[in-house]
Design a protein around this motif. Structure first.
Motif, PDB file in Angstrom:
ATOM      1  N   ALA A  15      16.074  -0.034 -25.300  1.00 17.39           N
ATOM      2  CA  ALA A  15      15.515   0.842 -26.333  1.00 17.39           C
ATOM      3  C   ALA A  15      14.229   1.511 -25.860  1.00 17.39           C
ATOM      4  CB  ALA A  15      15.263   0.075 -27.631  1.00 17.39           C
ATOM      5  N   ARG A  16      13.362   0.780 -25.177  1.00 13.23           N
ATOM      6  CA  ARG A  16      12.111   1.368 -24.692  1.00 13.23           C
ATOM      7  C   ARG A  16      12.397   2.536 -23.747  1.00 13.23           C
ATOM      8  NH1 ARG A  16       6.822  -0.433 -24.241  1.00 13.23           N
ATOM      9  NH2 ARG A  16       7.467  -2.547 -24.784  1.00 13.23           N
ATOM     10  N   GLN A  17      13.315   2.342 -22.797  1.00  8.12           N
ATOM     11  CA  GLN A  17      13.642   3.406 -21.854  1.00  8.12           C
ATOM     12  C   GLN A  17      14.236   4.613 -22.577  1.00  8.12           C
ATOM     13  OE1 GLN A  17      14.469   0.179 -21.579  1.00  8.12           O
ATOM     14  NE2 GLN A  17      14.190  -0.528 -19.477  1.00  8.12           N
ATOM     15  N   ALA A  18      15.097   4.367 -23.559  1.00  5.01           N
ATOM     16  CA  ALA A  18      15.690   5.460 -24.328  1.00  5.01           C
ATOM     17  C   ALA A  18      14.616   6.224 -25.099  1.00  5.01           C
ATOM     18  CB  ALA A  18      16.753   4.923 -25.285  1.00  5.01           C
ATOM     19  N   LEU A  19      13.721   5.503 -25.788  1.00  4.47           N
ATOM     20  CA  LEU A  19      12.664   6.162 -26.556  1.00  4.47           C
ATOM     21  C   LEU A  19      11.726   6.959 -25.646  1.00  4.47           C
ATOM     22  CD1 LEU A  19      11.913   3.298 -29.080  1.00  4.47           C
ATOM     23  CD2 LEU A  19      12.800   5.573 -29.674  1.00  4.47           C
ATOM     24  N   GLU A  20      11.391   6.407 -24.484  1.00  2.00           N
ATOM     25  CA  GLU A  20      10.539   7.142 -23.541  1.00  2.00           C
ATOM     26  C   GLU A  20      11.233   8.414 -23.054  1.00  2.00           C
ATOM     27  OE1 GLU A  20       9.721   4.069 -20.656  1.00  2.00           O
ATOM     28  OE2 GLU A  20       8.019   3.286 -21.832  1.00  2.00           O
ATOM     29  N   PHE A  21      12.540   8.330 -22.809  1.00  2.00           N
ATOM     30  CA  PHE A  21      13.308   9.512 -22.402  1.00  2.00           C
ATOM     31  C   PHE A  21      13.319  10.556 -23.515  1.00  2.00           C
ATOM     32  CE2 PHE A  21      17.525  11.663 -22.097  1.00  2.00           C
ATOM     33  CZ  PHE A  21      17.265  12.402 -20.946  1.00  2.00           C
ATOM     34  N   TYR A  22      13.584  10.140 -24.747  1.00  5.44           N
ATOM     35  CA  TYR A  22      13.616  11.079 -25.869  1.00  5.44           C
ATOM     36  C   TYR A  22      12.249  11.708 -26.100  1.00  5.44           C
ATOM     37  CZ  TYR A  22      18.126   8.836 -26.638  1.00  5.44           C
ATOM     38  OH  TYR A  22      19.388   8.324 -26.479  1.00  5.44           O
ATOM     39  N   GLN A  23      11.176  10.958 -25.880  1.00  7.20           N
ATOM     40  CA  GLN A  23       9.841  11.544 -25.988  1.00  7.20           C
ATOM     41  C   GLN A  23       9.648  12.610 -24.912  1.00  7.20           C
ATOM     42  OE1 GLN A  23       6.462   9.196 -24.786  1.00  7.20           O
ATOM     43  NE2 GLN A  23       5.119  10.227 -26.259  1.00  7.20           N
ATOM     44  N   ALA A  24      10.134  12.360 -23.696  1.00  4.71           N
ATOM     45  CA  ALA A  24      10.018  13.349 -22.619  1.00  4.71           C
ATOM     46  C   ALA A  24      10.816  14.606 -22.936  1.00  4.71           C
ATOM     47  CB  ALA A  24      10.484  12.746 -21.294  1.00  4.71           C
ATOM     48  N   VAL A  25      11.937  14.463 -23.633  1.00  8.66           N
ATOM     49  CA  VAL A  25      12.771  15.612 -23.996  1.00  8.66           C
ATOM     50  C   VAL A  25      12.174  16.380 -25.166  1.00  8.66           C
ATOM     51  CG1 VAL A  25      15.022  16.320 -24.929  1.00  8.66           C
ATOM     52  CG2 VAL A  25      14.914  14.590 -23.117  1.00  8.66           C
ATOM     53  N   PHE A  26      11.840  15.695 -26.249  1.00  7.82           N
ATOM     54  CA  PHE A  26      11.465  16.345 -27.503  1.00  7.82           C
ATOM     55  C   PHE A  26       9.965  16.389 -27.769  1.00  7.82           C
ATOM     56  CE2 PHE A  26      15.783  14.704 -28.085  1.00  7.82           C
ATOM     57  CZ  PHE A  26      16.439  15.871 -28.443  1.00  7.82           C
ATOM     58  N   GLY A  27       9.179  15.666 -26.972  1.00 10.46           N
ATOM     59  CA  GLY A  27       7.746  15.599 -27.213  1.00 10.46           C
ATOM     60  C   GLY A  27       7.455  14.634 -28.345  1.00 10.46           C
ATOM     61  N   GLY A  28       6.212  14.630 -28.790  1.00 14.14           N
ATOM     62  CA  GLY A  28       5.834  13.806 -29.931  1.00 14.14           C
ATOM     63  C   GLY A  28       5.170  12.506 -29.544  1.00 14.14           C
ATOM     64  N   ARG A  29       5.005  11.668 -30.562  1.00 15.38           N
ATOM     65  CA  ARG A  29       4.319  10.400 -30.410  1.00 15.38           C
ATOM     66  C   ARG A  29       5.343   9.269 -30.314  1.00 15.38           C
ATOM     67  NH1 ARG A  29       2.662  13.807 -33.555  1.00 15.38           N
ATOM     68  NH2 ARG A  29       3.726  13.062 -35.414  1.00 15.38           N
ATOM     69  N   LEU A  30       5.094   8.363 -29.373  1.00 16.21           N
ATOM     70  CA  LEU A  30       5.952   7.207 -29.169  1.00 16.21           C
ATOM     71  C   LEU A  30       5.255   5.977 -29.726  1.00 16.21           C
ATOM     72  CD1 LEU A  30       8.340   5.670 -27.801  1.00 16.21           C
ATOM     73  CD2 LEU A  30       6.921   5.613 -25.737  1.00 16.21           C
ATOM     74  N   THR A  31       5.957   5.212 -30.540  1.00 12.36           N
ATOM     75  CA  THR A  31       5.465   3.928 -31.033  1.00 12.36           C
ATOM     76  C   THR A  31       6.488   2.870 -30.655  1.00 12.36           C
ATOM     77  OG1 THR A  31       4.445   5.017 -32.937  1.00 12.36           O
ATOM     78  CG2 THR A  31       4.730   2.627 -33.062  1.00 12.36           C
ATOM     79  N   VAL A  32       6.037   1.806 -30.003  1.00 11.55           N
ATOM     80  CA  VAL A  32       6.918   0.707 -29.619  1.00 11.55           C
ATOM     81  C   VAL A  32       6.243  -0.605 -29.995  1.00 11.55           C
ATOM     82  CG1 VAL A  32       7.991  -0.520 -27.695  1.00 11.55           C
ATOM     83  CG2 VAL A  32       8.005   1.981 -27.728  1.00 11.55           C
ATOM     84  N   ILE A  33       6.953  -1.426 -30.746  1.00 13.58           N
ATOM     85  CA  ILE A  33       6.485  -2.754 -31.110  1.00 13.58           C
ATOM     86  C   ILE A  33       7.550  -3.741 -30.627  1.00 13.58           C
ATOM     87  CG2 ILE A  33       5.849  -4.302 -32.999  1.00 13.58           C
ATOM     88  CD1 ILE A  33       5.105  -1.725 -34.590  1.00 13.58           C
ATOM     89  N   TRP A  52      10.895  -2.614 -33.111  1.00 11.49           N
ATOM     90  CA  TRP A  52      10.789  -1.349 -33.855  1.00 11.49           C
ATOM     91  C   TRP A  52      10.176  -0.299 -32.939  1.00 11.49           C
ATOM     92  CZ3 TRP A  52       7.188   2.247 -35.452  1.00 11.49           C
ATOM     93  CH2 TRP A  52       7.613   3.141 -36.432  1.00 11.49           C
ATOM     94  N   GLY A  53      10.835   0.827 -32.850  1.00 11.94           N
ATOM     95  CA  GLY A  53      10.309   1.920 -32.047  1.00 11.94           C
ATOM     96  C   GLY A  53      10.654   3.255 -32.676  1.00 11.94           C
ATOM     97  N   GLN A  54       9.830   4.250 -32.365  1.00 10.79           N
ATOM     98  CA  GLN A  54      10.033   5.575 -32.954  1.00 10.79           C
ATOM     99  C   GLN A  54       9.429   6.648 -32.062  1.00 10.79           C
ATOM    100  OE1 GLN A  54       9.414   6.562 -37.304  1.00 10.79           O
ATOM    101  NE2 GLN A  54       7.472   7.274 -36.454  1.00 10.79           N
ATOM    102  N   VAL A  55      10.082   7.797 -32.037  1.00 12.78           N
ATOM    103  CA  VAL A  55       9.502   9.019 -31.497  1.00 12.78           C
ATOM    104  C   VAL A  55       9.458   9.992 -32.658  1.00 12.78           C
ATOM    105  CG1 VAL A  55       9.797  10.960 -29.924  1.00 12.78           C
ATOM    106  CG2 VAL A  55      10.371   8.651 -29.156  1.00 12.78           C
ATOM    107  N   GLU A  56       8.270  10.549 -32.895  1.00 12.57           N
ATOM    108  CA  GLU A  56       8.090  11.502 -33.992  1.00 12.57           C
ATOM    109  C   GLU A  56       7.294  12.692 -33.465  1.00 12.57           C
ATOM    110  OE1 GLU A  56       6.829  11.467 -38.664  1.00 12.57           O
ATOM    111  OE2 GLU A  56       5.946   9.969 -37.347  1.00 12.57           O
ATOM    112  N   ALA A  57       7.897  13.887 -33.586  1.00  8.55           N
ATOM    113  CA  ALA A  57       7.259  15.100 -33.076  1.00  8.55           C
ATOM    114  C   ALA A  57       6.869  16.019 -34.233  1.00  8.55           C
ATOM    115  CB  ALA A  57       8.203  15.829 -32.124  1.00  8.55           C
TER     116      ALA A  57
END
Length: 157
Positions: A15-33, A52-57
């Motif tokens: 999940a962390r790798q996926a969220l980091e990839f999506y942040q690189a694609v879409f931008g925004g803030r990454l939160t990982v707990i 719990w993780g989220q990317v929000e742009a």
């Protein structure tokens, strides 16, 4: 009353790798707990996994994800039953959902496509379609199938 809908993706350890990839694609803030952040003792198998993780742009993109505890053999996207492909002019799939990204210009959505396609399997190349100025479908390196398209301009009758 207002509501919003956010896709929440379930992963098996990446999940962390996926969220980091999506942040690189879409931008925004990454939160990982991690599970460890919530008190799971270090050294246990899932302590460093995402609870719990989220990317929000700012452009409205938001996705959430977590790691389902301990069953790496059941990885999403790994089994043929979850594949997506084109055959005889139809899209066939074993997946229960796709993620759809719609933008206003071919260039805007095309720029996202060029990032998201890295390591992906292209189901249908990003190009002009019968129903939209541009459309494409791919399954990313994490097994998630994305539909990217450009909103068609409709005229009032």
């Amino acid at each position: 009353m207002g509501i919003s809908t956010t896709a929440h993706l379930n992963f098996r350890g990446n999940a962390r790798q996926a969220l980091e990839f999506y942040q690189a694609v879409f931008g925004g803030r990454l939160t990982v707990i991690t599970y460890g952040d919530f008190g799971m003792p270090n050294g246990l198998p899932d302590a460093d996994k995402v609870v719990w993780g989220q990317v929000e742009a700012d452009n409205g993109f938001r996705i959430m994800a977590y790691d389902v505890p301990s069953r790496p053999e059941a990885s999403p996207g790994g089994a043929a039953a979850s594949a997506t492909w084109r055959e005889n002019g139809m899209t066939l799939t074993g997946q229960p959902f796709f993620i759809s990204i719609r933008g206003e210009s071919v260039e805007e959505v095309g720029a996202l496509w060029e990032k998201l396609v890295d390591g992906a399997t292209v189901v249908e190349a990003y190009a002009t379609s019968q129903w939209a100025p541009a459309f494409g479908m791919l399954t990313d390196r994490f097994g998630i199938t994305w539909i990217l398209d450009v909103a068609a301009q409709h005229t009032a009758a």
